[in-house]
Design an enzyme around this catalytic site. Structure first.
Site, PDB file in Angstrom:
ATOM      1  N   LYS A   6       0.791  -1.232   0.000  1.00  0.00           N
ATOM      2  CA  LYS A   6       0.000   0.000   0.000  1.00  0.00           C
ATOM      3  C   LYS A   6       0.826   1.287   0.000  1.00  0.00           C
ATOM      4  O   LYS A   6       0.342   2.342  -0.435  1.00  0.00           O
ATOM      5  CB  LYS A   6      -0.936   0.005   1.206  1.00  0.00           C
ATOM      6  CG  LYS A   6      -2.031  -1.048   1.173  1.00  0.00           C
ATOM      7  CD  LYS A   6      -3.130  -0.659   0.194  1.00  0.00           C
ATOM      8  CE  LYS A   6      -4.340  -1.574   0.342  1.00  0.00           C
ATOM      9  NZ  LYS A   6      -5.461  -1.145  -0.521  1.00  0.00           N
ATOM     10  N   ASP A  51      -8.804  -0.984   6.345  1.00  0.00           N
ATOM     11  CA  ASP A  51      -8.866  -2.312   6.958  1.00  0.00           C
ATOM     12  C   ASP A  51      -7.511  -2.702   7.527  1.00  0.00           C
ATOM     13  O   ASP A  51      -7.329  -3.831   7.968  1.00  0.00           O
ATOM     14  CB  ASP A  51      -9.319  -3.352   5.929  1.00  0.00           C
ATOM     15  CG  ASP A  51     -10.822  -3.327   5.700  1.00  0.00           C
ATOM     16  OD1 ASP A  51     -11.561  -3.170   6.680  1.00  0.00           O
ATOM     17  OD2 ASP A  51     -11.252  -3.448   4.539  1.00  0.00           O
TER      18      ASP A  51
END
Length: 381
Positions: A80, A114
């Site tokens: 990410k 998340d």
């Protein structure tokens, strides 16, 4: 927002396949080339490994299988940071200087997560002298929350699912001192998510170079990618569907059975929001496809599959035995491919995906085991 539909908490194995020949018929614009140069200039940058696993090639009855191992990316245990770093760079570059020419006041980078995306945004904020406020939905492991807090971010835990956390983060980012850095788009909020998707293109560029070095200049025959809201899948589709010529690979998306919003949308041929359940694949527990990802997913994917937590746990265990650290999300690609090929329709899927004894498969393992504290025992249970 997309139509809201309810789905069971535990779906049977369900698949969807694109129109025949779509992989060679649909094309899109490529990602900006300067993204890779930006990442290459970062102090901690190094390409993540592309590991060949002959044992999986034998199991899957193909020529070669490679795993893109994202267990250590820019100092974090997931991919990410590629999207967060590029997007924040673009955001800060557009901020006006103070009237006296001094640097602008720090801004609060707000996001919902998340786990991995929020930690990446918090890390980038800390390194650049900015603030971070991260909204975390139910179901995220306490150790994952602690990892975000350790990046000096403010964390707000939300009793509802991921979509509710996104809504609350967007509300908080409406203040003058804040900006929303979300990796999913919706009408009216699409520019920053598009920058995040562009950031992921570095991962695909590395795969090209690494396959060429391994003697696979023609590229892969199939790429399997785990999917939450679809942003990484959008980047993968963009990379492989922006080439003007040559054989395009088949692209397979894999989601948890408890949160298969892309699969449900593909089945209905329209983006929908679903009611999600609990899953050890916490980073994929998303109920709404990104609005900017949807056209790419609809037109660029060859197949989609939903897998159970035990299937993801078994795949993670297999990868661990073969020397690749992977959490349940990262191992979803292997789980999904196994699910398709371990059925009575094995031959049909091999034909649809163009898989044969000389095929080259790339599995994207998007996180290491450290990124998702859920143990294999928890997932299997």
């Amino acid at each position: 927002m997309p139509e809201l539909v309810s789905t069971p908490r535990a779906l049977p194995l369900t698949t969807w396949s694109a129109r025949p020949g779509s992989r060679n018929a649909w094309r899109c614009e490529p990602a900006p080339v300067e993204v890779r140069d930006f990442h290459a200039a970062l102090p901690d940058y190094a390409p993540t490994p592309l590991t060949e696993l002959p044992a999986l090639a034998r199991e899957l009855e193909v020529g070669r299988v490679f795993v893109k191992d994202e267990s250590s990316r820019l100092g974090l245990p997931a991919f990410k940071a590629l999207g967060a770093s590029w997007a924040v760079r673009r955001i800060l570059a557009e901020r006006p200087a103070a009237a006296d020419g001094a640097d602008p006041e720090p801004v609060t980078l707000v996001t919902a997560t998340d786990g991995n995306h929020g930690r990446a945004v918090a890390r980038v904020a800390r390194l650049l002298g900015q603030r971070a406020h991260v909204f975390v939905p139910r179901g995220v492991h306490p150790r994952a929350v602690s990892a975000i807090t350790a990046e000096q971010a403010k964390v707000t835990q939300v009793a509802g699912p991921y979509d509710e956390a996104v809504r609350l983060a967007a509300e908080r980012a409406g203040r003058a001192d804040a900006v929303l850095v979300q990796d999913t788009g919706w009408p009216g909020y699409e520019r920053i998510p598009a920058w995040i998707v562009e950031g992921y293109s570095t991962l695909c560029a590395e795969i090209d170079e690494q396959l060429t070095a391994a003697g696979v200049a023609a590229g892969p025959g199939l790429v399997a990618v785990p999917v939450g809201v679809g942003s990484l899948a959008q980047a993968v589709v963009t990379h492989y569907r922006s080439r003007p010529s040559g054989q395009a690979p088949a692209l397979l998306s894999v989601e948890p059975m408890a949160a298969a919003c892309v699969l449900e949308s593909l089945t209905r041929d329209a983006p929908v929001s679903i009611t999600t359940g609990d899953t050890a694949m916490a980073g994929l527990n998303c109920g709404t496809p990104s609005s900017i990802a949807w056209p790419h997913l609809r037109n660029g994917l060859d197949a989609a599959v939903a897998v159970s937590d035990p299937e993801a746990a078994r795949a993670a265990a297999t990868l661990a035995e073969l020397g690749v650290s992977s959490g349940p999300c990262g191992a979803a690609g292997l789980a999904g491919l196994r699910a398709l090929l371990d059925t009575p329709e094995n031959g049909r899927w091999r034909t649809a995906l163009g898989l044969g004894p000389s095929s080259v498969i790339v599995l994207l393992s998007t996180e290491g085991a450290a990124a998702n504290p859920h143990s294999a025992q928890e997932a299997a249970g």
